[in-house]
Design an enzyme around this catalytic site. Sequence first.
Site, PDB file in Angstrom:
ATOM      1  N   GLN A 380       0.824  -1.202   0.000  1.00  0.00           N
ATOM      2  CA  GLN A 380       0.000   0.000   0.000  1.00  0.00           C
ATOM      3  C   GLN A 380       0.867   1.266   0.000  1.00  0.00           C
ATOM      4  O   GLN A 380       1.730   1.425   0.856  1.00  0.00           O
ATOM      5  CB  GLN A 380      -0.923   0.017   1.214  1.00  0.00           C
ATOM      6  CG  GLN A 380      -1.910  -1.123   1.253  1.00  0.00           C
ATOM      7  CD  GLN A 380      -1.416  -2.298   2.093  1.00  0.00           C
ATOM      8  OE1 GLN A 380      -0.216  -2.524   2.200  1.00  0.00           O
ATOM      9  NE2 GLN A 380      -2.344  -3.041   2.681  1.00  0.00           N
ATOM     10  N   GLN A 402      -0.269   0.031  -5.644  1.00  0.00           N
ATOM     11  CA  GLN A 402      -1.385  -0.415  -4.811  1.00  0.00           C
ATOM     12  C   GLN A 402      -1.920   0.767  -4.004  1.00  0.00           C
ATOM     13  O   GLN A 402      -1.146   1.541  -3.428  1.00  0.00           O
ATOM     14  CB  GLN A 402      -0.936  -1.534  -3.871  1.00  0.00           C
ATOM     15  CG  GLN A 402      -2.075  -2.118  -3.033  1.00  0.00           C
ATOM     16  CD  GLN A 402      -1.660  -3.363  -2.258  1.00  0.00           C
ATOM     17  OE1 GLN A 402      -0.629  -3.964  -2.546  1.00  0.00           O
ATOM     18  NE2 GLN A 402      -2.464  -3.753  -1.291  1.00  0.00           N
ATOM     19  N   ASP A 403      -3.265   0.915  -3.997  1.00  0.00           N
ATOM     20  CA  ASP A 403      -3.920   1.968  -3.209  1.00  0.00           C
ATOM     21  C   ASP A 403      -3.505   3.373  -3.656  1.00  0.00           C
ATOM     22  O   ASP A 403      -3.223   4.254  -2.838  1.00  0.00           O
ATOM     23  CB  ASP A 403      -3.627   1.802  -1.714  1.00  0.00           C
ATOM     24  CG  ASP A 403      -4.252   0.553  -1.129  1.00  0.00           C
ATOM     25  OD1 ASP A 403      -4.834  -0.234  -1.909  1.00  0.00           O
ATOM     26  OD2 ASP A 403      -4.164   0.350   0.086  1.00  0.00           O
ATOM     27  N   ASP A 426      -6.535  -2.599  -5.936  1.00  0.00           N
ATOM     28  CA  ASP A 426      -7.394  -1.662  -5.187  1.00  0.00           C
ATOM     29  C   ASP A 426      -6.929  -0.219  -5.364  1.00  0.00           C
ATOM     30  O   ASP A 426      -6.907   0.569  -4.408  1.00  0.00           O
ATOM     31  CB  ASP A 426      -7.409  -2.008  -3.695  1.00  0.00           C
ATOM     32  CG  ASP A 426      -7.791  -3.448  -3.403  1.00  0.00           C
ATOM     33  OD1 ASP A 426      -8.485  -4.047  -4.250  1.00  0.00           O
ATOM     34  OD2 ASP A 426      -7.384  -3.971  -2.356  1.00  0.00           O
ATOM     35  N   ARG A 482     -13.802  -5.061  -5.966  1.00  0.00           N
ATOM     36  CA  ARG A 482     -14.052  -5.990  -4.864  1.00  0.00           C
ATOM     37  C   ARG A 482     -14.413  -5.147  -3.646  1.00  0.00           C
ATOM     38  O   ARG A 482     -13.938  -4.013  -3.497  1.00  0.00           O
ATOM     39  CB  ARG A 482     -12.862  -6.898  -4.590  1.00  0.00           C
ATOM     40  CG  ARG A 482     -11.599  -6.205  -4.101  1.00  0.00           C
ATOM     41  CD  ARG A 482     -10.545  -7.237  -3.725  1.00  0.00           C
ATOM     42  NE  ARG A 482      -9.301  -6.633  -3.247  1.00  0.00           N
ATOM     43  CZ  ARG A 482      -8.309  -7.336  -2.703  1.00  0.00           C
ATOM     44  NH1 ARG A 482      -8.422  -8.665  -2.573  1.00  0.00           N
ATOM     45  NH2 ARG A 482      -7.213  -6.732  -2.282  1.00  0.00           N
TER      46      ARG A 482
END
Length: 575
Positions: A380, A402-403, A426, A482
């Site tokens: 993250q 990520q993120d 994500d 998701r």
Amino acid sequence: MKKKYFIYPLFGLLVLLTAATPAHVTTLFLIGDSTMADKNLSGGNQERGWGHVLGGFFSEEIRVENHAVNGRSSKSFIDEGRWQKVADKIRPGDYVFIQFGHNDEKADSARHTEPGGSFDENLRRFVRETRAKGGIPVLFNSVVRRNFGQNQDAVAADDVRSERSTAVEEGDTLVDTHGAYLASPRRVARELGVCFIDLNNATKQLVESCGVEGSKRLFMWIPAGVSAACPKGRQDNTHFNIYGARRVASLAVDSIAERIPALAPYVRHYDFVVAKDGSGDFFTVQEAINAVPNFRKDARTRILIRKGEYKECVIVPACKINIALHAEEGAVITGDGYAAKPNGLGETMSTSGSSTLYIHASGFYAEGLTIANTAGAVGQAVACFVDGDRAHFRRCRFLGHQDTLYTYGKQSRQYYEECYVEGTVDFIFGWSTAVFDRCVIHSLGKGYVSAPSTDQGQRYGYVFWQCRLTAAPGVKNVFLSRPWRPYAQAVFAECELGGHIAPEGWNNWRKASNEQTVFYAEYHNRGEGSSTAARAAYGRQLTDITPYRPETVLAGNDGWNPVANGDRLVEEPRR
């Protein structure tokens, strides 16, 4: 390996930015003396010529190339070959701004010219040779000296940079020091049909309006111990500091817009300018944010970020409402935080603590800005953390893995217009209501485009409207969403879905119960990844998109409609 992951997207960004450069750029060539010149920034030097900061007052269709040099007169500028270098570069439609006089007044033979004689003839030469190349000459007279007294040494003091004032006891009246040198540019302009700008009169009015003491704020009156560039201080009545140069440049561009209609559409005024080359008020974005008045409800505070990479963590606190960041091409805010990285106390940063840009204030607007987290594939690592309500990003870019983009605020509405967002897992996530309108959503690797955590009972989560979902070569099996929380909402409407999108479309985050609570839906998508034949059964195909149009999703209780109204303010509650 971390840098390797970031180099390729950044290279692609630079290619796209280059491709977006305006087809025709007009150059403003500046020739003159120290009051116009670019300055050396070493030692925290606060001196600026008004030409140094001029670029921050024009859109990117106009390029400022400043050839003004400290200590030069019209004579020495020609004799040293400086004018010929400028003349060789002029192209049809370019402008040459000409401002001499301060050093033509000097007694030394290398610089001295006579008004009505050699000074006028040098100005004529600049005009004739500019026109011969298809350029457009503009004549300025000299800016005023801050001379409140009968000072016989005022002209010579230009070259001294004294630690103390050499002026006589100051009175209440600003006394001219240029004499007949002010008439020459006006006379030559009238004789040759050239645009003339009376910057002397404009600066005279400015200095007089500030008064004897207040006008020191415009010039290099620096107390001892403040600047490494002049540790013993300085009392200079000729040369401008940053604030003074910006005030004078503002006066100049107002006159330019009035006298030269062809340049008027490109003039811009910002409350603050951030620039790495010293052409702004500040060197860092955070300094500009800090200078914004708290809770300025009735107007936007507009900040221009000039091109360059700003390696800093930027925080827009809740009290700095209604800020607008306007970025030049190539302006990038970067950071390299990530969740597992140690913070200043030796603890791990956490996902929330890793962001490059934090926005907690309401009414935030950004245009053309790139926000990047360069940590790479380390877990993250947030590029942008958005908490405040009514956040509007137009043609911005969010780079990470990520993120990447954390839509954090539970009561926050966010509008992303023609933006670019990239990542792997994500990379768009959080609680907020967010609309992505005509954006490019780019997957760098296998993963999940979005991970909303919409609260139960919240009317909207994410809406992707007419977006293009793309991927790096070879990337497959990317899910649209998701659920980070059980009541996650995401709608993809009229989007172009690339072949990298997994046939199932949706993922339940290894929890079957989520399938009963999420709202995942599509409407009239197209492209290789749009087939619904193998879609997860809990995903929906909408027949009526009306409730999910951007203006409806974002309206809230105050009627916010950035789709129709752009960055127009919504009235803040009075407290």
